[in-house]
Write a protein that holds these residues in place. Structure first.
Motif, PDB file in Angstrom:
ATOM      1  N   UNK A  49       0.839  -1.196   0.000  1.00 11.27           N
ATOM      2  CA  UNK A  49       0.000   0.000   0.000  1.00 11.27           C
ATOM      3  C   UNK A  49       0.875   1.247   0.000  1.00 11.27           C
ATOM      4  N   UNK A  50       0.379   2.278  -0.652  1.00  9.86           N
ATOM      5  CA  UNK A  50       1.057   3.559  -0.667  1.00  9.86           C
ATOM      6  C   UNK A  50       0.091   4.630  -0.179  1.00  9.86           C
ATOM      7  N   UNK A  51       0.643   5.634   0.545  1.00  8.53           N
ATOM      8  CA  UNK A  51      -0.174   6.689   1.130  1.00  8.53           C
ATOM      9  C   UNK A  51       0.478   8.039   0.912  1.00  8.53           C
ATOM     10  N   UNK A  65      -7.393  -0.647   4.515  1.00  6.51           N
ATOM     11  CA  UNK A  65      -6.355  -1.378   3.786  1.00  6.51           C
ATOM     12  C   UNK A  65      -6.379  -2.862   4.115  1.00  6.51           C
ATOM     13  N   UNK A  66      -6.657  -3.197   5.394  1.00  4.83           N
ATOM     14  CA  UNK A  66      -6.725  -4.618   5.774  1.00  4.83           C
ATOM     15  C   UNK A  66      -7.855  -5.336   5.035  1.00  4.83           C
ATOM     16  N   UNK A  67      -8.993  -4.655   4.873  1.00  7.34           N
ATOM     17  CA  UNK A  67     -10.105  -5.246   4.134  1.00  7.34           C
ATOM     18  C   UNK A  67      -9.736  -5.467   2.673  1.00  7.34           C
ATOM     19  N   UNK A  87       3.439  -4.126  -7.448  1.00  7.46           N
ATOM     20  CA  UNK A  87       2.353  -3.168  -7.581  1.00  7.46           C
ATOM     21  C   UNK A  87       2.199  -2.346  -6.304  1.00  7.46           C
ATOM     22  N   UNK A  88       1.789  -1.096  -6.476  1.00  4.96           N
ATOM     23  CA  UNK A  88       1.438  -0.230  -5.365  1.00  4.96           C
ATOM     24  C   UNK A  88      -0.065   0.020  -5.404  1.00  4.96           C
ATOM     25  N   UNK A  89      -0.712  -0.088  -4.247  1.00  4.91           N
ATOM     26  CA  UNK A  89      -2.166   0.048  -4.149  1.00  4.91           C
ATOM     27  C   UNK A  89      -2.483   1.268  -3.302  1.00  4.91           C
ATOM     28  N   UNK A  90      -3.297   2.164  -3.838  1.00  2.00           N
ATOM     29  CA  UNK A  90      -3.710   3.374  -3.123  1.00  2.00           C
ATOM     30  C   UNK A  90      -5.231   3.397  -3.010  1.00  2.00           C
ATOM     31  N   UNK A  91      -5.721   3.841  -1.859  1.00  2.00           N
ATOM     32  CA  UNK A  91      -7.155   3.902  -1.622  1.00  2.00           C
ATOM     33  C   UNK A  91      -7.629   5.351  -1.527  1.00  2.00           C
ATOM     34  N   UNK A  92      -8.846   5.574  -1.985  1.00  2.00           N
ATOM     35  CA  UNK A  92      -9.548   6.839  -1.773  1.00  2.00           C
ATOM     36  C   UNK A  92     -10.950   6.488  -1.306  1.00  2.00           C
ATOM     37  N   UNK A 224      11.891  -4.780   6.338  1.00  2.64           N
ATOM     38  CA  UNK A 224      11.750  -3.440   6.904  1.00  2.64           C
ATOM     39  C   UNK A 224      10.328  -2.971   6.739  1.00  2.64           C
ATOM     40  N   UNK A 225       9.737  -2.458   7.792  1.00  4.42           N
ATOM     41  CA  UNK A 225       8.355  -1.985   7.721  1.00  4.42           C
ATOM     42  C   UNK A 225       8.282  -0.765   6.836  1.00  4.42           C
ATOM     43  N   UNK A 226       7.190  -0.641   5.990  1.00  8.94           N
ATOM     44  CA  UNK A 226       7.034   0.542   5.162  1.00  8.94           C
ATOM     45  C   UNK A 226       6.923   1.803   6.010  1.00  8.94           C
ATOM     46  N   UNK A 227       7.507   2.876   5.534  1.00  9.15           N
ATOM     47  CA  UNK A 227       7.478   4.153   6.238  1.00  9.15           C
ATOM     48  C   UNK A 227       6.331   5.004   5.716  1.00  9.15           C
TER      49      UNK A 227
END
Length: 227
Positions: A49-51, A65-67, A87-92, A224-227
């Motif tokens: 996921x990307x934010x 994001x968990x759903x 792939x990067x996934x972004x939510x709106x 490494x956890x995403x920042x």
């Protein structure tokens, strides 16, 4: 009245009817629109996921994001560290409220009493008098979820799907499982597809109107956890 205004009013009227019939409605109806450049040659389906920077600590976004992650796993995706993701996934997401006014019939019967049925009572339970109409206003809530998938290496958008539903549910949290399942249940849709999804109430993994948020996956050893 332009096309946008007419479409919005028509949608609100349909949503108002949904509210009026909510006592007997057993399905959540969602409209899904997809735009796709998905080639199918995508092994492995790894994602992260990307934010935006100002959303890094957003707990509500984490829950959604968990759903989405759970639904993607059902389509052979595997969540990994962002540096290794294909792939990067972004939510709106969001919710809007409106008020809709509907004319409802009101009947007058000057002779209250038992209704014996035809032919003993030829006028029916409301007597011989026609109905009058009274305007009633109802709140309508429109819920929206957008899922955008891009290639991490190139930034190219390969999939963009939007799910939207309306009704008397005032909580976006309760509506979200239905939006997620509707948006990704038939992944991948063809480009430019618009269709309607109906999901039975209470069939999203928990009781009706309840949300069960999957736990975040445990990080791989040394990851490494995403920042």
């Amino acid at each position: 009245m332009n096309i946008h205004q007419w479409t919005r009013r028509a949608a609100l009227l349909l949503a108002a009817l949904t509210v009026l019939l909510s006592g007997c409605t057993t399905y959540v109806t969602t409209q899904v629109t997809a735009f796709s450049d998905w080639s199918g040659k995508d092994t492995p389906r790894t994602f992260a996921f990307t934010r935006p920077p100002d959303q890094q600590s957003n707990l509500e976004l984490t829950a959604y994001e968990r759903l989405v992650a759970s639904e993607l796993v059902a389509h052979a995706f595997h969540e990994v560290d962002s540096a290794q993701a294909r792939y990067l996934v972004a939510l709106a997401y969001g919710m809007r409220s409106d008020m809709v006014t509907v004319a409802e019939p009101v009947y007058y019967n000057p002779w209250p009493g038992p209704y014996w049925g035809r032919p003993l009572d030829p006028w029916g339970p409301w007597g011989p008098y026609p109905a009058t109409y009274v305007n009633q206003s109802y709140p309508i809530f429109t819920h929206l979820l957008g899922v955008r998938i891009t290639e991490r290496a190139t930034g190219k958008e390969v999939y963009n799907v939007t799910a939207r539903n309306s009704g008397g549910e005032s909580s976006l949290v309760r509506a979200m499982p239905y939006l997620v399942r509707s948006a990704l249940g038939d992944f991948p849709l063809a480009n430019g597809v618009v269709h309607t999804v109906q999901i039975p109430l209470g069939s999203t993994g928990g009781a009706a109107n309840d949300v069960t948020v999957p736990a975040a996956p445990a990080p791989a050893p040394g990851a490494k956890a995403p920042q």
